[in-house]
Design a protein around this motif. Structure first.
Motif, PDB file in Angstrom:
ATOM      1  N   ALA A 297       0.840  -1.204   0.000  1.00  0.00           N
ATOM      2  CA  ALA A 297       0.000   0.000   0.000  1.00  0.00           C
ATOM      3  C   ALA A 297       0.871   1.250   0.000  1.00  0.00           C
ATOM      4  O   ALA A 297       0.590   2.231  -0.712  1.00  0.00           O
ATOM      5  N   ALA A 298       1.943   1.218   0.807  1.00  0.00           N
ATOM      6  CA  ALA A 298       2.856   2.359   0.850  1.00  0.00           C
ATOM      7  C   ALA A 298       3.586   2.523  -0.480  1.00  0.00           C
ATOM      8  O   ALA A 298       3.787   3.651  -0.973  1.00  0.00           O
ATOM      9  N   VAL A 369       8.977  -8.111  11.687  1.00  0.00           N
ATOM     10  CA  VAL A 369       8.862  -7.687  10.287  1.00  0.00           C
ATOM     11  C   VAL A 369       7.612  -6.828  10.084  1.00  0.00           C
ATOM     12  O   VAL A 369       7.654  -5.810   9.379  1.00  0.00           O
ATOM     13  N   LEU A 370       6.509  -7.229  10.697  1.00  0.00           N
ATOM     14  CA  LEU A 370       5.293  -6.426  10.564  1.00  0.00           C
ATOM     15  C   LEU A 370       5.495  -5.028  11.138  1.00  0.00           C
ATOM     16  O   LEU A 370       5.029  -4.040  10.556  1.00  0.00           O
ATOM     17  N   LYS A 371       6.180  -4.936  12.261  1.00  0.00           N
ATOM     18  CA  LYS A 371       6.432  -3.613  12.843  1.00  0.00           C
ATOM     19  C   LYS A 371       7.211  -2.732  11.869  1.00  0.00           C
ATOM     20  O   LYS A 371       6.882  -1.555  11.685  1.00  0.00           O
ATOM     21  N   GLU A 372       8.214  -3.295  11.228  1.00  0.00           N
ATOM     22  CA  GLU A 372       9.006  -2.525  10.272  1.00  0.00           C
ATOM     23  C   GLU A 372       8.150  -2.092   9.083  1.00  0.00           C
ATOM     24  O   GLU A 372       8.213  -0.940   8.636  1.00  0.00           O
ATOM     25  N   ALA A 373       7.330  -3.009   8.577  1.00  0.00           N
ATOM     26  CA  ALA A 373       6.492  -2.694   7.424  1.00  0.00           C
ATOM     27  C   ALA A 373       5.431  -1.654   7.794  1.00  0.00           C
ATOM     28  O   ALA A 373       5.147  -0.728   7.019  1.00  0.00           O
ATOM     29  N   ALA A 374       4.827  -1.807   8.979  1.00  0.00           N
ATOM     30  CA  ALA A 374       3.791  -0.867   9.414  1.00  0.00           C
ATOM     31  C   ALA A 374       4.383   0.513   9.682  1.00  0.00           C
ATOM     32  O   ALA A 374       3.783   1.541   9.333  1.00  0.00           O
ATOM     33  N   ASP A 375       5.553   0.553  10.318  1.00  0.00           N
ATOM     34  CA  ASP A 375       6.239   1.840  10.536  1.00  0.00           C
ATOM     35  C   ASP A 375       6.511   2.532   9.202  1.00  0.00           C
ATOM     36  O   ASP A 375       6.276   3.735   9.041  1.00  0.00           O
ATOM     37  N   THR A 376       7.027   1.750   8.249  1.00  0.00           N
ATOM     38  CA  THR A 376       7.350   2.295   6.928  1.00  0.00           C
ATOM     39  C   THR A 376       6.102   2.852   6.259  1.00  0.00           C
ATOM     40  O   THR A 376       6.115   3.960   5.695  1.00  0.00           O
ATOM     41  N   ALA A 377       5.013   2.101   6.336  1.00  0.00           N
ATOM     42  CA  ALA A 377       3.776   2.533   5.693  1.00  0.00           C
ATOM     43  C   ALA A 377       3.258   3.835   6.288  1.00  0.00           C
ATOM     44  O   ALA A 377       2.908   4.777   5.562  1.00  0.00           O
ATOM     45  N   LEU A 379       4.852   6.142   7.995  1.00  0.00           N
ATOM     46  CA  LEU A 379       5.745   7.261   7.729  1.00  0.00           C
ATOM     47  C   LEU A 379       5.644   7.737   6.286  1.00  0.00           C
ATOM     48  O   LEU A 379       5.669   8.944   6.008  1.00  0.00           O
ATOM     49  N   LEU A 380       5.524   6.795   5.343  1.00  0.00           N
ATOM     50  CA  LEU A 380       5.453   7.193   3.941  1.00  0.00           C
ATOM     51  C   LEU A 380       4.084   7.763   3.583  1.00  0.00           C
ATOM     52  O   LEU A 380       3.980   8.621   2.702  1.00  0.00           O
ATOM     53  N   PHE A 381       3.052   7.318   4.239  1.00  0.00           N
ATOM     54  CA  PHE A 381       1.730   7.924   4.040  1.00  0.00           C
ATOM     55  C   PHE A 381       1.636   9.282   4.725  1.00  0.00           C
ATOM     56  O   PHE A 381       0.740  10.079   4.420  1.00  0.00           O
ATOM     57  N   GLY A 382       2.520   9.541   5.669  1.00  0.00           N
ATOM     58  CA  GLY A 382       2.515  10.825   6.353  1.00  0.00           C
ATOM     59  C   GLY A 382       1.246  11.019   7.167  1.00  0.00           C
ATOM     60  O   GLY A 382       0.778  10.112   7.850  1.00  0.00           O
ATOM     61  N   GLY A 383       0.656  12.186   7.068  1.00  0.00           N
ATOM     62  CA  GLY A 383      -0.566  12.475   7.815  1.00  0.00           C
ATOM     63  C   GLY A 383      -1.700  11.528   7.470  1.00  0.00           C
ATOM     64  O   GLY A 383      -2.531  11.196   8.321  1.00  0.00           O
ATOM     65  N   ASN A 384      -1.731  11.064   6.223  1.00  0.00           N
ATOM     66  CA  ASN A 384      -2.768  10.110   5.819  1.00  0.00           C
ATOM     67  C   ASN A 384      -2.638   8.788   6.579  1.00  0.00           C
ATOM     68  O   ASN A 384      -3.634   8.107   6.821  1.00  0.00           O
ATOM     69  N   GLY A 385      -1.422   8.430   6.933  1.00  0.00           N
ATOM     70  CA  GLY A 385      -1.198   7.190   7.666  1.00  0.00           C
ATOM     71  C   GLY A 385      -1.533   7.292   9.140  1.00  0.00           C
ATOM     72  O   GLY A 385      -1.505   6.283   9.860  1.00  0.00           O
ATOM     73  N   PHE A 386      -1.851   8.509   9.565  1.00  0.00           N
ATOM     74  CA  PHE A 386      -2.205   8.752  10.966  1.00  0.00           C
ATOM     75  C   PHE A 386      -3.690   9.077  11.093  1.00  0.00           C
ATOM     76  O   PHE A 386      -4.156   9.511  12.136  1.00  0.00           O
ATOM     77  N   GLY A 392      -4.880   6.550   3.536  1.00  0.00           N
ATOM     78  CA  GLY A 392      -3.928   5.902   4.441  1.00  0.00           C
ATOM     79  C   GLY A 392      -4.576   5.071   5.533  1.00  0.00           C
ATOM     80  O   GLY A 392      -3.901   4.600   6.453  1.00  0.00           O
ATOM     81  N   GLU A 393      -5.885   4.886   5.444  1.00  0.00           N
ATOM     82  CA  GLU A 393      -6.605   4.192   6.514  1.00  0.00           C
ATOM     83  C   GLU A 393      -6.038   2.799   6.795  1.00  0.00           C
ATOM     84  O   GLU A 393      -5.882   2.407   7.949  1.00  0.00           O
ATOM     85  N   ILE A 394      -5.705   2.042   5.749  1.00  0.00           N
ATOM     86  CA  ILE A 394      -5.223   0.680   5.971  1.00  0.00           C
ATOM     87  C   ILE A 394      -3.904   0.681   6.729  1.00  0.00           C
ATOM     88  O   ILE A 394      -3.650  -0.188   7.574  1.00  0.00           O
ATOM     89  N   ALA A 395      -3.055   1.666   6.462  1.00  0.00           N
ATOM     90  CA  ALA A 395      -1.779   1.750   7.186  1.00  0.00           C
ATOM     91  C   ALA A 395      -2.027   2.017   8.668  1.00  0.00           C
ATOM     92  O   ALA A 395      -1.404   1.402   9.541  1.00  0.00           O
ATOM     93  N   GLU A 396      -2.957   2.916   8.951  1.00  0.00           N
ATOM     94  CA  GLU A 396      -3.277   3.238  10.348  1.00  0.00           C
ATOM     95  C   GLU A 396      -3.881   2.030  11.057  1.00  0.00           C
ATOM     96  O   GLU A 396      -3.541   1.736  12.213  1.00  0.00           O
ATOM     97  N   MET A 397      -4.752   1.296  10.371  1.00  0.00           N
ATOM     98  CA  MET A 397      -5.398   0.133  10.979  1.00  0.00           C
ATOM     99  C   MET A 397      -4.388  -0.976  11.265  1.00  0.00           C
ATOM    100  O   MET A 397      -4.398  -1.587  12.331  1.00  0.00           O
ATOM    101  N   ILE A 398      -3.513  -1.242  10.311  1.00  0.00           N
ATOM    102  CA  ILE A 398      -2.501  -2.287  10.512  1.00  0.00           C
ATOM    103  C   ILE A 398      -1.535  -1.884  11.620  1.00  0.00           C
ATOM    104  O   ILE A 398      -1.121  -2.723  12.433  1.00  0.00           O
TER     105      ILE A 398
END
Length: 440
Positions: A297-298, A369-377, A379-386, A392-398
């Motif tokens: 997604a990211a 690994v999930l923590k790294e992927a979720a952190d990356t997502a 951060l790359l989605f920025g405000g949308n990931g928050f 960015g909803e899926i990144a925030e949910m994961i």
């Protein structure tokens, strides 16, 4: 058909060669994906926001025999055929179902990126039924398995307590025989029990031995929950996987027939540890797929999002983040596949001995690994990931689900330690066997 986003699928589903998957596995994957998409993933975010999955969904999966694949392989063939279940979707015969089919099922069930909706359906079947199948006597199996295997009743595994999570040996819920000898009287509490709120019967860890007896004093019982005198249950609000129905259970002088003992008294610790292997492997598979969803997604987002006058993908720091997380993800994915393949080649006792500790390590690494992927997502989605809506909803949910993969089934630090201790134990045992053999 659209080109798959990088990291969105395991290599074998991108057309790359694989030495482990056979035609039966490919047919299975092709058959179950549309079913799961229609009956689960198309509504997964909506149901997770609503914090529950409609009751009919469990029934829809049961009618299609799509709860059965949550059981550990090999499947209970004799029982299934007796119940009229000879094949699964894709024409997979129940006697041919192996741990690679199991891996594919767990992977597909997690394709929404959310563990809650799928977990609301399969957790009880995957972890609550196996102790009865593996260790229950004929009478106990006859009493409970037909309803549970057909999905007419629901089950759960009830081990964790407020003061005994990964420290299973310190469980304090007691089961004391009544004066008449016909019942166990159960008292105590269970906490963080997935699916508990909907459950008819639980495979529960209880203390039948004296206080201070540790693991040697543990047993397992089938304890009825729903509409049972002395049992009270309430939902727990957790950060993620909310729709899976995490439950707090209180047991106040609950009468359980002595015939509901699973196996033998005092053998509960062994039964629990054996059951954990399937639980940890299943968690590892689903968690690895969640990491795929987050990272892909990211990846897709930064291809189109522009900042500082150019797409984010043109920024070296962005590519570095994707590469770092992607390398961890693909390594974990390969290890999961290797693990499942090894399970298809080893006898059950050999797999428990050789892979038991490593299963804990596999599960722990999946969370990392999930923590790294979720952190990356995020951060790359920025405000949308928050933000709990939008692109960015899926990144925030994961991101909120990460602790829910690193804690259940044995907390991460405990798993890392367990893996090394088990490897040391296995190494010493093999060394002693070699030394003994050399003296003959």
């Amino acid at each position: 058909m659209a080109t798959p986003v990088p990291f969105s699928e395991p290599p074998w589903l991108l057309g790359l060669p694989s030495p482990i998957y056979k035609e039966t596995h490919r047919k299975w994957q092709a058959a179950i994906r549309p079913f799961i998409e229609e009956h689960l993933h198309s509504h997964a975010r909506e149901w997770e926001r609503a914090e529950t999955v409609p009751d009919h969904v469990f029934g829809d999966f049961a009618k299609a025999n799509m709860l059965i694949p949550a059981l550990p392989a090999p499947l209970p063939v004799a029982w299934l055929k007796r119940l009229g279940i000879h094949e699964l979707l894709g024409g997979v015969k129940v006697e041919e179902f192996d741990y690679l089919h199991s891996l594919i099922f767990a992977d597909e069930m997690a394709r929404s990126g959310l563990a809650g909706p799928g977990g609301s359906l399969t957790t009880g079947v995957a972890f609550g039924v196996p102790p009865i199948l593996k260790f229950g006597n004929k009478q106990l199996q006859e009493k409970y398995l037909p309803e549970l295997l057909k999905g007419e009743k629901r089950s759960c595994i009830a081990i964790t307590e407020p003061d005994a999570g990964s420290d299973v040996a310190n469980i304090t819920t007691t089961a004391v025989k009544s004066k008449c000898g016909k019942f166990y009287i159960v008292n105590g509490t269970k906490k963080w029990i997935t699916n508990g709120i909907w459950t008819d019967y639980s495979s529960m860890a209880v203390r039948t031995g004296p206080e201070g007896s540790g693991g040697a004093g543990l047993s397992m019982l089938v304890v009825p929950l729903k509409n049972t005198p002395g049992v009270s249950m309430r939902r727990l609000k957790v950060a993620g996987q909310i729709s899976a129905g995490t439950t707090y259970i209180e047991l106040d002088d609950v009468k359980v027939p002595v015939e509901n003992l699973i196996g033998q008294e005092g053998m509960g610790m062994r039964y629990i540890m054996t059951n954990f292997n399937h639980e940890r492997l299943t968690i590892a598979v689903g968690t690895t797929r969640q990491a795929r969803v987050a990272l892909s997604a990211a990846f897709e987002y930064v291809l189109k999002r522009e900042a500082f006058g150019k797409p984010l993908m043109d920024q070296p720091v962005v590519r570095h983040r994707l590469a770092k997380a992607g390398a961890l993800l693909e390594s974990q994915s390969a290890w999961v596949e290797q693990f499942a393949y090894q399970m298809t080649q080893l006898k059950k006792d050999d797999a428990d001995r050789e892979l038991g500790g490593l299963t804990g390590l596999l599960k722990a690494q999946a969370g990392i690994v999930l923590k790294e992927a979720a952190d990356t997502a995020v951060l790359l989605f920025g405000g949308n990931g928050f933000t709990r809506s939008g692109q960015g909803e899926i990144a925030e949910m994961i991101y909120r689900e990460v602790p829910g993969t690193r804690i259940p089934g044995g907390s991460e630090d405990v798993m890392l330690d367990l893996a090394v201790r088990q490897l040391v134990k296995l190494y010493k045992a093999k060394t002693q066997a070699l030394e003994a053999g050399s003296k003959l």
